[in-house]
Design a protein around this motif. Structure first.
Motif, mmCIF file in Angstrom:
data_model
loop_
_atom_site.group_PDB
_atom_site.id
_atom_site.type_symbol
_atom_site.label_atom_id
_atom_site.label_comp_id
_atom_site.label_asym_id
_atom_site.label_seq_id
_atom_site.Cartn_x
_atom_site.Cartn_y
_atom_site.Cartn_z
ATOM 1 N N ALA A 133 81.085 40.823 43.470
ATOM 2 C CA ALA A 133 80.084 40.053 44.345
ATOM 3 C C ALA A 133 78.687 40.334 43.883
ATOM 4 C CB ALA A 133 80.319 40.260 45.720
ATOM 5 N N SER A 134 77.672 39.402 43.867
ATOM 6 C CA SER A 134 76.233 39.626 43.724
ATOM 7 C C SER A 134 75.691 40.407 44.949
ATOM 8 C CB SER A 134 75.521 38.216 43.399
ATOM 9 O OG SER A 134 75.706 37.473 44.509
ATOM 10 N N ASP A 135 74.445 40.980 45.019
ATOM 11 C CA ASP A 135 73.863 41.424 46.007
ATOM 12 C C ASP A 135 73.780 40.498 47.240
ATOM 13 O OD1 ASP A 135 74.016 43.630 44.495
ATOM 14 O OD2 ASP A 135 71.743 43.565 43.892
ATOM 15 N N ARG A 136 73.334 39.380 46.696
ATOM 16 C CA ARG A 136 73.189 38.331 48.131
ATOM 17 C C ARG A 136 74.496 38.259 48.631
ATOM 18 N NH1 ARG A 136 69.978 32.416 47.706
ATOM 19 N NH2 ARG A 136 70.556 32.004 50.015
ATOM 20 N N THR A 137 75.660 37.744 47.972
ATOM 21 C CA THR A 137 76.894 37.528 48.442
ATOM 22 C C THR A 137 77.238 38.872 49.123
ATOM 23 O OG1 THR A 137 77.407 36.231 46.512
ATOM 24 C CG2 THR A 137 79.199 36.898 47.901
ATOM 25 N N ARG A 138 77.387 39.913 48.716
ATOM 26 C CA ARG A 138 77.618 41.203 49.385
ATOM 27 C C ARG A 138 77.036 41.289 50.711
ATOM 28 N NH1 ARG A 138 76.059 44.458 46.219
ATOM 29 N NH2 ARG A 138 77.777 44.398 44.691
ATOM 30 N N SER A 139 75.579 41.124 50.764
ATOM 31 C CA SER A 139 74.940 41.129 52.085
ATOM 32 C C SER A 139 75.389 40.229 52.929
ATOM 33 C CB SER A 139 73.407 40.990 51.780
ATOM 34 O OG SER A 139 73.007 39.727 51.227
ATOM 35 N N VAL A 140 76.076 39.093 52.413
ATOM 36 C CA VAL A 140 76.548 38.286 53.737
ATOM 37 C C VAL A 140 78.015 38.463 54.010
ATOM 38 C CG1 VAL A 140 77.138 35.753 53.934
ATOM 39 C CG2 VAL A 140 74.995 36.493 52.980
ATOM 40 N N LEU A 141 78.706 38.680 53.087
ATOM 41 C CA LEU A 141 80.228 39.004 53.431
ATOM 42 C C LEU A 141 80.460 40.269 53.876
ATOM 43 C CD1 LEU A 141 81.666 37.583 49.998
ATOM 44 C CD2 LEU A 141 81.633 36.354 52.201
ATOM 45 N N LYS A 142 80.093 41.390 53.855
ATOM 46 C CA LYS A 142 80.265 42.567 54.362
ATOM 47 C C LYS A 142 79.960 42.814 55.657
ATOM 48 C CE LYS A 142 80.067 47.692 53.529
ATOM 49 N NZ LYS A 142 79.444 48.697 52.659
ATOM 50 N N PRO A 143 78.881 42.107 56.269
ATOM 51 C CA PRO A 143 78.646 42.086 57.769
ATOM 52 C C PRO A 143 79.940 41.330 58.458
ATOM 53 C CG PRO A 143 76.597 41.922 56.780
ATOM 54 C CD PRO A 143 77.643 41.800 55.632
ATOM 55 N N LEU A 144 80.187 40.110 57.689
ATOM 56 C CA LEU A 144 81.001 39.223 58.247
ATOM 57 C C LEU A 144 82.612 39.849 58.566
ATOM 58 C CD1 LEU A 144 80.313 35.639 56.820
ATOM 59 C CD2 LEU A 144 79.573 36.530 59.109
ATOM 60 N N LEU A 145 82.804 40.568 57.449
ATOM 61 C CA LEU A 145 83.964 41.608 57.420
ATOM 62 C C LEU A 145 83.977 42.430 58.737
ATOM 63 C CD1 LEU A 145 86.685 41.904 56.023
ATOM 64 C CD2 LEU A 145 85.495 43.660 54.547
ATOM 65 N N GLU A 146 83.092 43.186 58.770
ATOM 66 C CA GLU A 146 83.003 44.276 59.656
ATOM 67 C C GLU A 146 82.891 43.647 60.989
ATOM 68 O OE1 GLU A 146 79.638 46.193 58.436
ATOM 69 O OE2 GLU A 146 80.563 47.515 56.731
ATOM 70 N N VAL A 147 82.741 42.445 61.110
ATOM 71 C CA VAL A 147 82.668 41.429 62.480
ATOM 72 C C VAL A 147 83.931 41.844 63.013
ATOM 73 C CG1 VAL A 147 82.540 39.358 63.806
ATOM 74 C CG2 VAL A 147 80.597 40.249 62.203
ATOM 75 N N LEU A 148 85.159 41.826 62.299
ATOM 76 C CA LEU A 148 86.280 41.761 62.865
ATOM 77 C C LEU A 148 86.603 43.356 63.741
ATOM 78 C CD1 LEU A 148 88.375 40.740 59.697
ATOM 79 C CD2 LEU A 148 87.887 39.287 61.793
ATOM 80 N N ALA A 149 85.911 44.213 63.224
ATOM 81 C CA ALA A 149 86.000 45.484 63.996
ATOM 82 C C ALA A 149 85.500 45.304 65.379
ATOM 83 C CB ALA A 149 85.574 46.464 63.104
ATOM 84 N N GLY A 150 84.920 44.431 65.625
ATOM 85 C CA GLY A 150 84.047 44.072 67.048
ATOM 86 C C GLY A 150 84.723 43.580 67.761
ATOM 87 N N VAL A 151 85.799 42.622 67.391
ATOM 88 C CA VAL A 151 86.642 41.972 68.265
ATOM 89 C C VAL A 151 87.205 42.712 69.267
ATOM 90 C CG1 VAL A 151 88.380 40.111 68.425
ATOM 91 C CG2 VAL A 151 86.572 40.016 66.425
#
Length: 330
Positions: A133-151
């Motif tokens: 992943a590029s830096d921009r893609t990583r900055s978007v996907l990683k927070p979205l992935l970590e949102v699952l931990a907040g459900v």
């Protein structure tokens, strides 16, 4: 060193004309203070960090003491045998049968299913984020992935019961898959711990020196070969720690198994049947269905103490694995 003749020191601008010799004489005559200057902010921060560390230790010791004290009431009963508790295959407190194996087997079964889901998906996500992943893609996907931990886990529990279970029943048959089953609970537990494994593994991959990747690419390796053959072994300690932490989180999960796995202790390895886990039993009994200070009530502290020891053993195992496989780079 003669400050008056040194070229390394600049002539300060004091706002008025001074010759070089006068300034050098002032510098040589100034007293040098080695006393430590007071830093109130640093002192407050140090005190706060120390307090938090001591508080965490005190809370852990208090938890162990309380669990041990309450569990001793259970084991001191004439109806309870420690050997039967650890090796018995039937958990029926109403008839005096206190074998913990049905609860332990259901806990391990849901945890293993969860790890079977989370480990490959988590590692794949971590490899993609770290290596592709590029830096921009990583900055978007990683927070979205970590949102699952907040459900909230209660939402995951009803998701397992109302979404995953119907899919399993349509795939394997309604006569095979029960409405409450450990399989759907384990799958959703895997979704729950997936962000934990992916995030820690991605951090471990990012810590691998870039020179190792560049050297392998220079020798003709593909990016996939670099990821699987160079980066993954180099980050083995971090990946092992992520897996152990994920397993500990799966073992201690409560609401998903309480809602979707079932409410009857049963010694079975069939993931399509209902079975009650240790945390599910604690949640059910502590809900007020039994009287205080009864044998059933005291049993939840014995189970809680065993669960604490299992989690502690997993954490110690994770530290040993991380220390054994840790790589240090200059």
């Amino acid at each position: 060193m003669d400050l008056g003749t040194s070229e390394a020191h600049s002539w300060p601008d004091r706002g008025q004309a001074r010759d070089r010799e006068q300034w050098a004489a002032e510098v040589r005559g100034a007293p040098l203070s080695l006393r430590r200057r007071a830093r109130p902010v640093e002192s407050i921060a140090r005190a706060a960090v120390t307090f938090c560390g001591l508080a965490s230790i005190a809370i852990t010791l208090a938890t162990v003491y309380y669990l041990g004290r309450e569990a001793s009431l259970f084991f001191r009963s004439s109806e309870v045998s420690l050997a039967e508790f650890l090796t018995g295959r039937v958990w029926q407190p109403q008839i005096g049968r206190f074998g913990i194996l049905p609860l332990v087997s259901a806990t391990l079964l849901t945890s293993i299913i969860g790890m079977a889901v989370a480990v490959p998906l988590g590692l794949a996500a971590a490899i993609y984020l770290s290596e592709y992943a590029s830096d921009r893609t990583r900055s978007v996907l990683k927070p979205l992935l970590e949102v699952l931990a907040g459900v909230p886990t209660v939402v995951y529990g009803y998701f397992a019961l109302t979404f995953v279970t119907p899919i399993l029943r349509s795939l394997f048959g309604r006569d095979v898959v029960e409405i409450y089953n450990t399989g759907s609970a384990g799958i959703v537990i895997g979704i729950l711990i997936l962000p934990l494994i992916a995030s820690i593994s991605e951090d471990a991959f990012a810590a691998v020196p870039q020179a190792l990747r560049e050297g392998a690419l220079a020798l003709g390796a593909t990016r996939l070969e670099v990821a699987l053959g160079i980066v993954l072994p180099a980050a083995a300690s971090g990946v092992a720690a992520a897996m152990i932490l994920g397993l500990s989180r799966a073992v201690g999960e409560t609401m998903i198994v309480a809602i979707a796995a079932g409410a009857g202790p049963r010694l079975t390895l069939n993931p399509f049947r209902a079975a009650e886990t240790m945390t599910g039993y604690i949640a059910r009994i502590s809900g007020g269905d039994v009287s205080y200070d009864s044998l059933d009530y005291n049993s939840i502290f014995a189970i809680g103490l065993l669960l604490f020891l299992i989690t502690l053993a997993l954490n110690l195992l994770g530290r040993m694995a991380a220390g054994r496989w840790r790589e240090q780079y200059e």
